[in-house]
Design a protein around this motif. Structure first.
Motif, short mmCIF file in Angstrom:
data_model
loop_
_atom_site.label_atom_id
_atom_site.label_comp_id
_atom_site.label_asym_id
_atom_site.label_seq_id
_atom_site.Cartn_x
_atom_site.Cartn_y
_atom_site.Cartn_z
N GLU A 83 0.86 -1.33 0.02
CA GLU A 83 0.00 -0.02 0.09
C GLU A 83 0.84 1.18 -0.08
N LYS A 117 -4.60 4.41 13.55
CA LYS A 117 -5.93 4.63 12.79
C LYS A 117 -5.36 4.38 11.14
N ALA A 118 -4.20 5.01 10.95
CA ALA A 118 -3.85 4.87 9.53
C ALA A 118 -3.40 3.47 9.08
N GLU A 177 -5.31 1.02 10.41
CA GLU A 177 -6.51 0.33 10.32
C GLU A 177 -7.28 0.47 9.03
N GLY A 178 -6.89 2.08 8.44
CA GLY A 178 -7.59 2.19 7.24
C GLY A 178 -6.92 1.52 5.85
N ILE A 179 -6.24 0.60 6.21
CA ILE A 179 -5.84 -0.05 4.75
C ILE A 179 -6.35 -1.44 4.59
N ASP A 180 -6.67 -1.31 3.55
CA ASP A 180 -7.65 -2.62 2.80
C ASP A 180 -6.82 -3.81 3.24
N ARG A 206 -7.97 -5.89 12.00
CA ARG A 206 -7.58 -4.92 13.25
C ARG A 206 -6.99 -5.90 14.37
#
Length: 517
Positions: free
Chosen positions: A240, A272-273, A275-278, A282
């Motif tokens: 990513e 938070k960054a 956790e936002g990755i496809d 978690r």
């Protein structure tokens, strides 16, 4: 030093397995093989199809139990984790029974191996499931992980690093053998708890173990193969972060300097960054920073040329050791392509005929290039049943993402693009562009030539066996010449003239057809 066939001795580490013969592997549908991996953080069931060189999972299910949570301080298994693990293993045993699994291995690793109450919990699992549990030693866990990597990459050369929840195993591999190894209590759960998730403290703990291993320097100039769920998650983050064009984890590779640059960045990303990755679980995020720091320090001490992420480890090692020696030594890519041709091709024998027929176009090719060309020829017709309007793109996408073993990412792109060119010369979609970005201009020209040669070969022969070998291709004096029998109505130039012209144009020469008396 231990060879792959040391696996025969290691078979005693598992529940008794009936003898596996070559015939049962290659000719009959052997019962599936199941492995329940009772780890420090998760419990996983993988059921493998019982035939073939490639470990194809019929089922892959994981339960995050945290069995080793708190083990470093208490020296006991986590009470809640024990309940979750027992429920998961009980479910898996029943699933395996319902699926007709012939052999089910229950394998426990670091948490149960190190806990005071590990033996009692093993007895509890055995009573509940009726299956024996094998508690692997650190030595056997390291060797089995090495076998898993060798299953996918027989020419692996460097160090296998297998990270679990409770331990880290390191083992050197080369030429199908493995020798130095170690196991350390540096699993992500233990290290996170021992360091309080503090980077500086984690580095102190890691260094205390790694600096005792002078043989790590043997990895210099070679590769480090990272195995384990935490590092697979890290690979996703790397893909990513750099906008990598191919989202395939197995054999995703980074040069040494690039890996260290990325890890320094990733280790400082906010939760938070991450956790936002496809595709990032978690449940993996809390331990990702520690897993990154650990791999970073390991790289700095071992100093390999490249870091390679492998999706194959201990469970695939168990699968691999059940195969007869003559199957173990098969090329995993060629074996898979031949199996695919037998299952889906119209005339499977045509692949090797075409491989030999187009050889005059590739004089002096390397062994690696010859292997990829053979793989392309073997699967060049397996997508014949797709809708003609979508055949090229379907073939490309399936090959690009198919679970082939023994392929680098550039090799994978070569194979997928060559098969696509076998069906079309039209521009492709964004995924085609991504794959092409992995290759240089000379390699792109080569894969186009392979694909166009396949198109010509199938136009000449209709795919029927024994016909293309009655013709010959020559490339000399600025001309590509196709020699065909003149007395046989099968070989009519107007049928294949345009495809011969296309192939010649790509080679920068003139097309010519010669009719033989």
């Amino acid at each position: 030093m231990f060879s792959i066939h040391e696996a025969e001795r290691m078979a005693t580490c598992f529940s008794p397995t009936p003898p596996v013969t070559t015939a049962s592997v290659l000719e009959a549908e052997a019962p599936p093989l199941g492995v329940v991996d009772i780890g420090s953080n998760s419990v996983r069931l993988v059921v493998y199809r019982g035939t073939g060189r490639t470990p194809l999972p019929l089922l892959n299910e994981k339960a995050t139990c945290g069995l080793g949570r708190g083990l470093g301080a208490s020296e006991l298994l986590n009470p809640e984790g024990k309940g979750l693990a027992l429920a998961a293993v009980s479910r898996y045993a029943r699933l395996a029974e319902a699926m007709g699994v012939g052999t089910l291995d229950l394998v426990a690793t670091a948490a149960i191996r190190d806990a005071w109450d590990g033996p009692a919990f093993v007895a509890e699992i055995e009573a509940a499931t009726g299956h024996p549990v094998t508690v692997l030693s650190g030595e056997d866990e390291a060797r089995m992980a090495a076998l898993g990597v060798l299953c996918g990459l027989p020419d692996a050369n460097g160090m296998v690093a297998d990270l679990g929840g409770g331990s880290l195993e390191l083992v050197m591999v080369h030429d199908g053998h493995f020798d130095q190894y170690t196991t350390m209590p540096l699993g992500v759960l233990r290290l996170s708890e021992a360091s309080g998730n503090d980077r500086a403290r984690a580095c102190e703990i890691i260094d205390d173990h790694l600096l005792r291993l002078p043989w790590l320097s043997q990895c210099r100039g070679r590769s480090l193969y990272a195995v384990g769920g935490a590092w697979r998650t890290l690979a996703r983050v790397c893909i990513e972060q750099i906008g990598y064009p191919l989202h395939v984890l197995d054999n995703f590779s980074l040069p040494y300097d690039e890996a260290l640059r990325l890890f320094d960045l990733i280790a400082r990303l906010p939760r938070k960054a991450l956790e936002g990755i496809d595709g990032i679980s978690r449940k993996r995020v809390p331990h990702l920073t520690i897993a990154t720091v650990l791999l970073e320090r390991l790289l700095q001490e071992a100093r390999p040329d490249h870091l390679v992420f492998s999706v194959y480890g201990m469970r695939e090692g168990r699968f691999f050791q059940t195969l007869p020696p003559e199957v173990q030594t098969q090329d995993p890519l060629i074996s898979a392509c031949e199996a695919l041709a037998r299952a889906a091709g119209r005339f499977p024998g045509q692949g090797r005929e075409l491989f030999a027929w187009m050889a005059p176009l590739f004089l002096g090719e390397s062994q690696r290039d010859s292997r990829l060309r053979l793989a392309t020829c073997l699967i060049g017709d397996v997508f014949w049943s797709e809708h003609p309007d979508y055949r090229a793109d379907q073939a490309f996408h399936r090959v690009l993402k198919m679970p082939f073993m023994g392929l680098s990412h550039t090799d994978r792109a070569c194979l997928a693009l060559a098969v696509r060119h076998r069906y079309t010369s039209d521009p492709g979609d964004d995924w085609v562009d991504r794959a092409e970005k992995l290759l240089d201009s000379a390699t792109l020209s080569r894969v186009r030539t392979i694909g166009h040669a396949l198109r010509l070969g199938y136009a000449v022969s209709g795919g029927a066996p024994g016909l293309i070998s009655r013709t010959a291709l020559t490339l000399q004096d600025g001309a590509l010449t196709l020699h065909v029998p003149g007395h046989d109505p099968i070989y009519q130039p107007e049928v294949f003239a345009k495809r011969l012209e296309r192939l010649a144009r790509g080679l920068g020469v003139s097309p010519r057809t010669v009719t033989l008396a």
